[in-house]
Design an enzyme around this catalytic site. Structure first.
Site, PDB file in Angstrom:
ATOM      1  N   GLU A 106      53.757  29.743  96.403  1.00  0.00           N
ATOM      2  CA  GLU A 106      53.263  28.409  96.743  1.00  0.00           C
ATOM      3  C   GLU A 106      54.201  27.264  96.342  1.00  0.00           C
ATOM      4  OE1 GLU A 106      50.612  27.359  98.484  1.00  0.00           O
ATOM      5  OE2 GLU A 106      50.044  29.421  98.966  1.00  0.00           O
ATOM      6  N   SER A 413      15.215  31.128 135.946  1.00  0.00           N
ATOM      7  CA  SER A 413      14.933  29.912 136.717  1.00  0.00           C
ATOM      8  C   SER A 413      14.752  28.667 135.869  1.00  0.00           C
ATOM      9  CB  SER A 413      13.679  30.124 137.568  1.00  0.00           C
ATOM     10  OG  SER A 413      13.955  31.023 138.612  1.00  0.00           O
TER      11      SER A 413
END
Length: 793
Positions: A106, A413
C-alpha cells in the site's frame, strides 16, 4: 554555425519555451486561485482539517458508531453496528508480517514521507490518463487512507482530496508512525463487513490475527485496495492473484526469503463460510434504500438504459463497488435513519399474504414454503413505501430474500395499462374508441377462443382482451411503449423487450412488485413519477442532515391520460365483465388490474385507491404451474383482504374525473361501420343483460360469498366513518387539491435507483400440486405460440 552549436541552440530554445509555458500555467493558476475564490475555499478546508485532527485522540480511532433505523412512529426497526472495538489490536499485538505486508503493497515510502507522497499522486494521475480514465494504481498513502476512513466520506471531489491531504499532514505531526499504522490496520476495510485485521482474520479464516500464516496475511493485506473486486466470497481467484502480488512485493523488498515466498505462493487458500443471520423484510428494504441514499450522497449516477451489454456490465461493476462501500459505511457511520414504514400496515400486509396462501404447505428441503407471495404498499400522498413484504412469514437462519424488490417475474396483463393503454390515451385514443377484438394471423388468442368484435377500448381493458392490447401496441410501436418503463426506472428492461409479446407481459427479465407498485402509483398521481424509497431522511448521531427525500416528481404520463386510465380501471371492479368485479372494497372507490402469465406460473393484482397503491404477486420461486392461480384469485383476494384492513375508518374519496372526451379514433373503421358498431354495441348489451345478470349473480354467489361478507362489514364501517368523519373528508379533499396543483408543474428528473444489485433473486423450489379453486374465472388466457414469454391476464 556548426551542427553541434545548432543543436545546443535549438535545445536551449525548447527549454526556454517549456519554462515559459510552465510559468504561464503557474501564473494562470495563481490568478484563478485568488480571482475565483478558490483561495478562500482551500483556506476553509485547511481550517476544518486542523480542527478535526486537533480534537482527535486515540479513542477517535477506536470509536464504534451504532446506527439506528426508525419506523414512521419513531420506534426502532433495527440497530446497525459492527464490533470494531472488540477486535482492536495495539501496535505490538499486530503481527510483524502484517505490518510489513501492508506497507509493502500500500505505501512503500510510509516511513519516509510526512503524510503525503506527491510523486505517487502524479504517477496515479498519469496512469489514469494512459488507461482511459481507469484507476490502475493508487496515489494515497496509508495516512491519507486513514484520514479518509475516519474523518471524511468516500465522495470523490477535489475538495475532499484537498482536505484529505491537509488531515494527513496534520496526523503525521500529532501521531507517530507506529500510531498511524495501528490506527490504519484497525480501521481499514477488508470487505464483507470486516473492519480491521483482527475482524478480517476471524471472518475469513476463523482464527486470531496472531495465528495467521504468511500466505493468509498476504491474502488479507491485498483486499483493502478494492474490497469488492477482490471479494473472496465472490472472486476468490482474483483475491489469490492479488495475494501473489503482495508476496512478490514482500520478496522484492527483502522481508520475505525465497523459500518462504515459494511456500506461501503454493499454499491453497480456504475461506470460512460466513456466519448465518436473519433479517426481516422491513430491515432488508431499509438497508437497501439507505445504502442507495448514501450512494446518492457520494454523487453516484444511477442508470437504467444501456446502449449495449458492455456498457451495462461496466455500469454494474461500478454500481456493486459503490454499493459495497456505502453499505459498509451504513453499519459503521452511526447514522439515524428515519423511514416511512408503518409497523401496523406492515403487519396487516404480512397477515394478508400469510392467510391468502395458508393452504399451500409444501416446503423445500431448507424449510422454505414453495408457494410464495410478495407485496408493496405505497402512500399516495407522499409516494413513499409504507409496507413491504417479501414472502410468507418464516424466521429461518441465513434467509434474507425479499421478493418484493429482489425478485423479478413476468407481469402478465398487469403491464398493459403501463405500456399499452395509458400511452394510447396520450396518443389520440379514448375510453370510447371502438376497437376490434378478433382472431388474426400471428396474434394471440382470448380464453376459450371467444371474441367480442367491435367494442369500446374501456371494455377491452376491463375484460383484459389480449388481441386488442396486441393491436394497439403494434400501432404505438413497442419502442414507444417500453420507453415508459425506462422513465419509471424499471431496472431489468432490455432492448429485446421492444417486441409485441411485451404487450402481454412477455418481458425478458421480469419486473418486481416494487416496480409495479410505483408504476401504478404514478398513474394514480396524475402521471407524475416519484421514487418509492422508504427513507425520509438520514442524519448523523448529533442530528446533522446527511440525506433527505425531497420527493421530486417526473412527468411520465399526461394528467388527462392518467385520469382517463384510472376511470377505465375503476370498471375492472364495477362492470359485470370486469376481471376484478369480485374484489370491490365496499364503498371505497378503487381501480386496478389483474395479471396472469402462461401456464399459471405468476399471478398479479395491482390496484389503488386515493389513499394507497398496492401490488401483490403470487407464484413459486422457480416458475412452475400453480393450479388455480389467476390475478383475480389468490393475488386478488390478498389485495382485497389487505386493502379492506388498511382502509378501515377511512372516508370514501373518489378519483378526479377526466375531461369528457367524445371523439373516437376510426383509423380502421369507416364512418358507416362506426355508426353500425355503436348500434351493435347497444343491441349486444341489451341481449347480454338478460343472461349476464343471471350468470353474474350465480358466479358471484359461488365465488364472492366471503367477499360480500367483508364488503357488508366495510360498508357498515364506511357509513359510520362517513358520518363521524366529515371533517376528515374535508381535510383529505383539501390535501388532494393541493397535491393536484403541485403535480401539474413537475418534470425534474432525479437519479435514484433501482438496481437489483446485491441479493439472490431465486431460491430452489419444486412444483406444488394443490386443489384450491380460483374464485374468479373471467380472466383470459392467451395462446401465444411463437411469442417470447408472453403473459396474459
Amino acid at each position: 554555425m556548426s551542427s553541434t552549436k545548432k543543436k545546443k541552440h535549438s535545445g536551449a530554445k525548447k527549454f526556454l519555451i517549456v519554462q515559459l509555458v510552465i510559468l504561464g500555467i503557474i501564473l494562470a493558476f495563481v490568478g484563478y486561485y485568488y480571482g475565483s475564490g478558490l483561495a478562500g475555499k482551500i483556506s476553509k478546508l485547511k481550517a476544518d482539517a486542523d480542527k478535526a485532527v486537533a480534537e482527535s485522540n486515540r479513542d477517535t480511532f477506536k470509536r464504534e458508531e451504532t446506527g439506528v433505523a426508525y419506523d414512521s412512529d419513531g420506534k426502532t426497526i433495527a440497530v446497525l453496528k459492527k464490533d470494531k472495538d472488540v477486535y482492536y489490536l495495539t501496535y505490538d499485538e499486530i503481527p510483524v508480517e502484517v505490518r510489513q505486508a501492508i506497507v509493502s503493497i500500500e505505501d512503500k515510502k510510509f516511513e519516509e514521507h510526512h503524510g503525503v507522497d506527491f510523486m505517487a499522486i502524479v504517477r496515479a494521475a498519469f496512469a489514469v490518463i494512459r488507461h482511459n480514465g481507469e484507476k490502475t494504481q493508487g496515489g494515497s498513502t496509508i495516512t491519507q487512507q486513514l484520514a479518509r476512513n475516519i474523518f471524511l466520506t468516500q465522495k470523490k471531489t477535489y475538495e475532499r482530496k484537498i482536505e484529505e491531504i491537509f488531515i494527513a499532514l496534520d496526523l503525521e505531526k500529532k501521531y507517530t508512525k507506529h500510531d498511524i499504522l495501528e490506527f490504519y490496520l484497525n480501521n481499514v476495510y477488508f470487505g464483507n463487513g470486516y473492519y480491521g485485521i483482527e475482524a478480517a482474520a476471524q471472518g475469513y479464516f476463523r482464527k486470531d490475527a496472531v495465528d495467521l500464516d504468511t500466505s493468509q496475511i498476504a491474502f488479507l493485506c491485498g483486499l483493502p485496495n478494492a474490497p469488492s473486486r477482490y471479494d473472496p466470497r465472490l472472486h476468490l481467484s482474483a483475491a489469490v492473484s492479488r495475494r501473489n502480488r503482495v508476496l512478490k512485493n514482500m520478496h522484492e523488498d527483502g522481508v520475505l526469503g525465497e523459500s518462504d515466498y515459494q511456500k506461501a505462493v503454493a499454499e491453497k487458500i480456504k475461506i470460512s463460510k460466513p456466519k448465518q443471520y436473519y433479517q426481516n423484510y422491513m430491515e432488508t428494504y431499509v438497508y437497501w434504500c439507505a445504502t442507495r441514499a448514501l450512494m446518492d450522497v457520494d454523487g453516484f449516477k444511477f442508470q437504467y438504459k444501456f446502449k449495449d451489454n458492455a456498457e451495462k456490465k461496466a455500469y454494474q461493476k461500478k454500481y456493486y463497488e459503490e454499493y459495497s462501500i456505502c453499505n459498509d459505511r451504513l453499519y459503521t457511520g452511526g447514522y439515524r435513519i428515519y423511514t416511512t414504514l408503518n409497523r401496523r400496515v406492515q403487519k396487516q400486509l404480512q397477515a394478508s399474504i400469510n392467510d391468502g396462501l395458508k393452504g399451500f404447505g409444501d416446503k423445500t428441503k431448507n424449510g422454505i414454503y414453495k408457494t410464495q407471495g410478495a407485496g408493496v404498499c405505497i402512500d399516495n400522498d407522499t409516494g413513499s413505501v409504507i409496507a413491504i413484504v417479501g414472502g410468507r412469514s418464516q424466521k429461518i437462519t441465513g434467509y434474507t430474500l425479499n421478493r418484493a424488490f429482489q425478485s423479478y417475474r413476468q407481469p402478465g396483463s398487469s403491464i398493459k395499462p403501463l405500456i399499452v393503454y395509458t400511452p394510447a390515451l396520450e396518443n389520440g385514443y379514448t375510453a370510447n374508441t371502438i376497437v376490434d377484438d378478433h382472431k388474426f394471423e400471428g396474434g394471440p388468442s382470448n380464453a376459450g377462443g371467444g371474441y367480442h368484435g367491435k367494442i369500446k377500448l374501456s371494455e377491452a381493458v376491463q375484460r383484459s382482451l389480449n388481441t386488442v392490447a396486441w393491436q394497439i401496441f403494434d400501432k404505438l410501436t413497442p419502442k414507444v411503449g417500453i420507453s415508459y418503463l425506462y422513465k419509471m426506472k424499471f431496472s431489468n428492461i432490455v432492448k429485446t423487450d421492444e417486441t409485441l409479446a411485451s404487450s402481454l407481459g412477455g418481458v425478458t427479465n421480469g419486473v418486481s412488485p416494487l416496480e409495479m407498485a410505483k408504476a401504478y402509483a404514478t398513474i394514480e398521481n396524475d402521471g407524475s413519477y416519484r421514487d418509492p424509497t422508504c427513507i425520509d431522511r438520514i442524519t448523523t448521531a448529533d442530528g446533522k442532515k446527511v440525506w433527505e427525500n425531497h420527493r421530486k416528481e417526473t412527468v411520465v404520463y399526461t394528467k388527462e391520460a392518467s385520469r382517463e386510465m384510472v376511470d377505465i380501471l375503476k370498471g375492472v371492479f364495477t362492470t359485470s365483465w370486469g376481471t376484478g368485479r369480485a374484489l370491490k372494497l365496499g364503498t371505497m372507490p378503487c381501480a386496478g388490474k389483474t395479471g396472469t402469465t402462461n401456464d399459471y406460473k405468476d399471478g398479479w393484482f395491482c390496484g389503488f385507491t386515493r389513499y394507497y397503491t398496492t401490488a401483490i404477486w403470487v407464484g413459486n420461486d422457480q416458475p412452475v404451474r400453480l393450479y388455480g392461480l389467476q390475478g383475480a384469485s389468490y393475488p386478488g383476494h390478498i389485495w382485497q383482504n389487505f386493502m379492506l384492513k388498511v382502509h378501515q375508518n377511512k372516508s370514501p374519496i373518489d378519483f378526479e374525473k377526466p375531461t369528457q372526451v367524445t371523439g373516437e379514433i376510426r383509423e380502421d373503421i369507416s364512418t358507416d361501420e362506426a355508426s353500425q358498431a355503436e348500434q351493435d354495441l347497444k343491441d349486444q348489451k341489451a341481449a347480454e343483460n338478460a343472461t349476464t345478470d343471471t350468470k353474474t349473480q350465480s358466479t358471484d354467489n359461488s365465488t364472492k360469498q366471503n367477499t360480500d361478507n367483508s364488503t357488508k362489514k366495510t360498508q357498515n364501517t364506511t357509513q359510520n366513518s362517513t358520518q363521524n368523519n366529515s371533517q376528515d373528508t374535508g381535510n383529505k379533499n383539501q390535501t388532494t387539491t393541493n397535491n393536484t396543483q403541485n403535480q401539474q408543474s413537475t418534470g425534474e428528473n432525479t437519479q435514484n435507483a433501482n438496481t437489483n444489485g446485491n441479493a439472490n433473486q431465486n431460491t430452489s423450489q419444486q412444483t406444488t400440486d394443490n386443489n384450491q379453486n380460483a374464485d374468479a374465472n373471467n380472466e383470459n388466457k392467451a395462446d401465444t405460440s411463437g411469442t417470447n414469454n408472453s403473459g396474459n391476464q
